[in-house]
Design a protein around this motif. Structure first.
Motif, short mmCIF file in Angstrom:
data_model
loop_
_atom_site.label_atom_id
_atom_site.label_comp_id
_atom_site.label_asym_id
_atom_site.label_seq_id
_atom_site.Cartn_x
_atom_site.Cartn_y
_atom_site.Cartn_z
N LEU B 17 0.76 -0.96 -0.07
CA LEU B 17 0.21 -0.46 -0.09
C LEU B 17 0.90 1.44 0.41
O LEU B 17 0.72 2.48 -0.50
CB LEU B 17 -0.89 0.22 1.54
CG LEU B 17 -1.74 1.27 1.52
CD1 LEU B 17 -2.78 0.95 0.13
CD2 LEU B 17 -2.72 1.55 2.00
N VAL B 18 2.43 1.36 0.68
CA VAL B 18 2.54 2.08 0.78
C VAL B 18 3.81 2.47 -0.75
O VAL B 18 3.13 3.45 -0.88
CB VAL B 18 3.98 2.20 1.52
CG1 VAL B 18 4.89 3.31 1.68
CG2 VAL B 18 3.84 2.46 3.17
N GLN B 19 3.82 1.36 -1.29
CA GLN B 19 4.11 1.90 -3.13
C GLN B 19 3.21 2.00 -3.51
O GLN B 19 3.64 2.96 -4.08
CB GLN B 19 4.39 0.51 -3.27
CG GLN B 19 6.15 -0.07 -2.72
CD GLN B 19 6.29 -1.67 -3.54
OE1 GLN B 19 5.52 -2.03 -4.71
NE2 GLN B 19 7.78 -1.50 -3.68
N ARG B 20 1.94 1.80 -3.40
CA ARG B 20 0.90 2.38 -4.37
C ARG B 20 0.69 3.24 -4.11
O ARG B 20 0.32 4.40 -4.91
CB ARG B 20 -0.06 1.58 -4.29
CG ARG B 20 -1.77 2.30 -4.81
CD ARG B 20 -2.97 0.97 -4.29
NE ARG B 20 -4.29 1.56 -4.45
CZ ARG B 20 -5.43 1.22 -4.35
NH1 ARG B 20 -5.00 -0.49 -3.83
NH2 ARG B 20 -6.26 1.12 -4.44
N PHE B 21 0.53 4.48 -2.32
CA PHE B 21 -0.06 5.57 -2.30
C PHE B 21 1.48 6.61 -3.35
O PHE B 21 1.43 7.89 -3.13
CB PHE B 21 0.10 5.76 -0.84
CG PHE B 21 -1.84 5.26 -0.37
CD1 PHE B 21 -2.23 5.46 -1.75
CD2 PHE B 21 -1.99 4.91 0.88
CE1 PHE B 21 -4.06 5.14 -1.46
CE2 PHE B 21 -3.27 4.68 0.85
CZ PHE B 21 -4.05 4.53 -0.41
N ILE B 22 3.10 6.08 -2.78
CA ILE B 22 3.81 7.01 -3.44
C ILE B 22 3.70 6.87 -4.56
O ILE B 22 3.74 7.83 -5.05
CB ILE B 22 5.20 5.54 -2.90
CG1 ILE B 22 5.67 5.70 -1.94
CG2 ILE B 22 6.08 6.50 -4.06
CD1 ILE B 22 6.73 5.27 -1.09
N VAL B 26 -0.23 10.11 -3.58
CA VAL B 26 -1.21 10.07 -2.07
C VAL B 26 -0.34 10.59 -1.01
O VAL B 26 -0.11 11.22 0.17
CB VAL B 26 -2.04 8.89 -1.37
CG1 VAL B 26 -2.85 8.88 -0.50
CG2 VAL B 26 -2.93 8.50 -2.77
N MET B 27 1.57 9.71 -0.88
CA MET B 27 2.58 10.05 0.02
C MET B 27 3.47 10.41 -0.25
O MET B 27 4.36 10.47 -0.69
CB MET B 27 2.74 8.66 0.74
CG MET B 27 1.23 8.36 1.43
SD MET B 27 1.55 6.53 2.61
CE MET B 27 1.76 6.78 3.89
N PRO B 28 3.51 12.02 -0.90
CA PRO B 28 4.46 13.00 -1.39
C PRO B 28 6.04 13.29 -1.10
O PRO B 28 6.83 12.75 -0.96
CB PRO B 28 3.95 13.90 -2.28
CG PRO B 28 2.76 14.20 -1.15
CD PRO B 28 2.30 13.31 -0.92
N ASN B 29 5.22 13.09 1.08
CA ASN B 29 6.23 13.15 1.35
C ASN B 29 7.68 12.41 1.40
O ASN B 29 8.86 11.72 1.65
CB ASN B 29 6.07 13.76 2.93
CG ASN B 29 5.26 14.49 3.09
OD1 ASN B 29 6.82 16.02 2.42
ND2 ASN B 29 4.37 15.42 3.40
N LEU B 30 6.94 10.91 1.90
CA LEU B 30 7.61 9.00 2.03
C LEU B 30 8.09 9.45 0.65
O LEU B 30 9.07 8.36 0.34
CB LEU B 30 6.68 8.32 2.44
CG LEU B 30 6.93 7.28 2.64
CD1 LEU B 30 7.88 7.42 4.21
CD2 LEU B 30 5.77 6.47 2.98
N ALA B 31 7.86 9.79 -0.76
CA ALA B 31 7.34 9.41 -1.85
C ALA B 31 9.79 10.30 -1.80
O ALA B 31 10.58 9.27 -2.41
CB ALA B 31 7.55 10.21 -3.08
#
Lengths: 222, 423
Positions: B17-22, B26-31
């Motif tokens: 899910l993290v990979q997908r949201f990156i 959805v997760m620009p900071n984590l990207a």
């Protein structure tokens, strides 16, 4: 050996329940009742038999205990009738540990008048000297002294000694399985609760377990 | 300035899910953050539940060494259940290890740390903490948390009855968590800072179906919630670098998540197949286990053989009979179609508390949520919960290169924490 009553004895909290459990696992019949059930202090049960407390007045139950094992605190051994033969497995445990373990149990039971450790230690030491001297003089009693810690550290060696003492009739492998290392934690827990600042130790579980159960159920556990 | 380590936990967040949201933005900071280190898929503990997994994270030990096999366990030698807590953990956590050499820790919301033990630093216990005062050390931390209206967890009981309530509770609890974490981050002295967000796990349990259903009332809420998480990750990472650019930053979850197809009641299966007998119908607890029982289950996936010498009504002999029964159970469970793997305890655990372990541990096929409830009369059914834990899809990130030949396991993280601190 079938005519002999086996007595597991020692101070309270010296490992007598563990020894009873070993004998039971090894295939020996045990004499017990269900008056005192398992709890946190003895999670596998106490193996107690209420009638032993009245042995001076009524020892008729000993007939049914032939070939079996019964637990009896060392203070009661003086009441054993002289007309029978007995094998006594006497549990030894470092007195400081015995007292620490008793204190945890008594506090959990809500006991308020607990003697000071030094006073208890002196009384127990004197009692042990007396009872061991008395046992030496009893022709009808054979005694095997077992150290609680040694049994936990070397269950195999302990089980072999016990089995030999009782005529090689027990299943040593199953006796070894019955030794529960977790019980020995009582000592370290008691020690830790004195040494460390554990601010919320105690009866947390009783107080909170209903709430914990409700939380877990709401999330689909249990 | 000494080395510092920050660990941010996101309960139940899957690597996929993290990979997908990156990927989806959805997760620009984590990207941006993951470009600076190593993002990896990680295996959880067995069973893959939070109390076991986070204790495994904290100690670096397996359940036979740390003593926690589930949210509930049996008093040895009985069928009586109890709820293990921090005092049942038999290995030092990383914060206790480093505390011995004078390093300070702040630990916020790690499951199975209740009641709070005194540590060299501050500790706020997580799930299943009940009372905030008992959950907090030292008192000054409690006073602060109490003053801001800190929430230990959402009210899951109420959440079962109302998704509107759940949404509000998830928002409020996350806001208080973030406020407390950042306050402690900025105002306490620490070498190791650990904080866990539990709300992601609750979101998934109750609303996993909202993730892919664009028509779901809370589809946007689900994604927006992850945006909030991402924003918080960004803030913590930024502050970590400010404290010391040489700090180590890690992010992890304790297990993955997937959609529930069916809840699977193992004790029902054991009963239907003649392995379990109970003294009454429906049984209300394991204390209702009857003579003749050969096996029973505890949540979520633990099978116990009713052995002589281990349980009061034990009837299975050790040795050949025990081994044969485990083989028979394994074969029959695998035939149900909902079990992917069956592990014997000695295959997956090692340590002084192996004797407390379940005899078999099951890993289900994705979608089949294993349950230990003893009173159910249906083997499989669909309940109110939408998401279930997975073993293989936890997430791990470290802002350093990490070369490993084997897949990460949650038990590996403690070693990396100590390494990061130079211990």
């Amino acid at each position: 050996m079938r005519e002999v009553v086996t007595i597991v004895s020692g101070l309270p909290r010296s490992g007598t329940s563990m020894m009873m459990r070993m004998l039971e696992a090894g295939g020996m019949g045990i004499v017990t009742d269900s008056v005192r059930s398992a709890d946190e202090d003895n999670p596998r049960g106490y193996y107690e038999f209420e009638d032993v407390k009245r042995i001076k007045d009524d020892a008729s139950w000993l007939e049914g205990a032939k070939g079996k094992a019964v637990k009896m605190v060392s203070m009661l051994l003086y009441g054993l009738p002289q007309d029978r033969t007995y094998r006594v497995i006497f549990m030894r445990r470092e007195i400081g540990e015995v007292i620490a373990s008793q204190r945890v149990m008594l506090e959990r039971m809500g006991e308020r008048n607990i003697p000071e450790d030094d006073e208890m230690g002196r009384l127990y030491k004197r009692h042990l000297e007396e009872i061991e001297r008395w046992l030496e003089g009893q022709q009808n009693i054979k005694v095997l002294y077992m150290n609680y810690k040694d049994v936990l550290e070397d269950p195999q060696g302990g089980a072999l000694r016990i089995s030999r003492f009782l005529g090689d009739s027990l299943n040593v492998e199953d006796m070894v399985r019955a030794v529960d290392m977790s019980l020995y934690r009582q000592r370290s827990q008691a020690k830790n609760s004195n040494e460390k600042d554990l601010p919320h130790a105690g009866d947390m579980e009783k107080e909170d377990s209903d709430k914990i159960e409700a939380q877990l159920k709401a999330l689909g556990y249990m | 300035m000494g080395k510092k380590v920050v660990v941010l936990g996101v309960d139940g967040v899957p690597y996929t899910l993290v990979q997908r949201f990156i990927r989806d933005g959805v997760m620009p900071n984590l990207a941006g953050i993951v470009k600076k280190g190593t993002l990896a898929q990680m295996d959880s503990s067995l069973p893959e539940v939070s109390s076991v997994a986070w204790t495994t994270f904290a100690t670096g030990a397996n359940p036979a060494a740390h003593g926690i096999y589930g949210f509930m366990d049996l008093v040895p030698g009985t069928y009586k259940m109890y709820f293990p807590n921090s005092q049942n953990v038999k290995q030092d956590a990383v914060w206790e290890i480093i505390g011995k050499s004078g390093k300070r820790s702040v630990v916020v919301n790690v499951p199975n740390t209740y009641p709070a033990k005194a540590i060299n630093g501050s500790l706020v216990a997580g799930f299943v903490a009940i009372d905030l005062k008992k959950a907090t050390y030292p008192e000054s931390t409690y006073n602060y948390l109490n003053s801001i209206g800190y929430r230990i967890d959402i009210d899951s009981q109420k959440a079962r009855g109302s998704q509107d309530y759940l949404v509000e509770d998830l928002n409020n609890t996350l806001e208080k968590r973030k406020e407390a974490v950042l306050h402690l981050f900025d105002n306490e002295e620490w070498d190791l800072f650990i904080a866990v967000i539990t709300e992601t796990d609750r979101l998934h349990h109750f609303m996993w179906d909202a993730l892919d259903d664009a028509g779901h009332k809370y589809h946007s809420f689900f994604r927006d919630y992850y945006k909030k998480i991402d924003e918080f990750v960004g803030i913590v990472y930024e502050r970590t670098l400010k404290v010391n650019p040489e700090s180590t930053f890690m992010l992890l979850s304790d297990h993955g998540f997937t959609k529930i197809e069916k809840e699977v009641y193992l004790n029902c299966w054991l009963k239907e197949n003649g392995y379990l007998k109970t003294t009454k119908e429906p049984a209300s607890s394991t204390e209702d286990i009857a003579d003749g029982t050969r096996a029973f289950a505890l949540d979520p996936s633990r099978i116990y053989i009713n052995m002589k010498g281990r349980f009061p009504k034990g009837c299975v002999n050790s040795g050949v009979e025990y081994d044969k029964l485990r083989v028979e159970l394994s074969e029959n469970l695998l035939k149900t179609g909902v079990i992917k793997s069956v592990f014997r305890k000695e295959e997956i655990y090692s340590g002084p508390f192996l004797d407390m372990a379940p005899d078999l541990v099951l890993l289900p096929e994705d979608g089949y949520d294993l349950k230990g409830s003893i009173g159910r009369s249906t083997f499989m059914e669909k309940g109110i919960l939408q998401g279930m834990h997975t073993y293989h899809d936890a997430v791990f990130f470290i802002d350093k290169p990490l070369e490993r030949e084997e897949k990460m396991n949650i038990s590996d993280v403690a070693g990396l924490v100590l390494e990061g601190l130079g211990c």
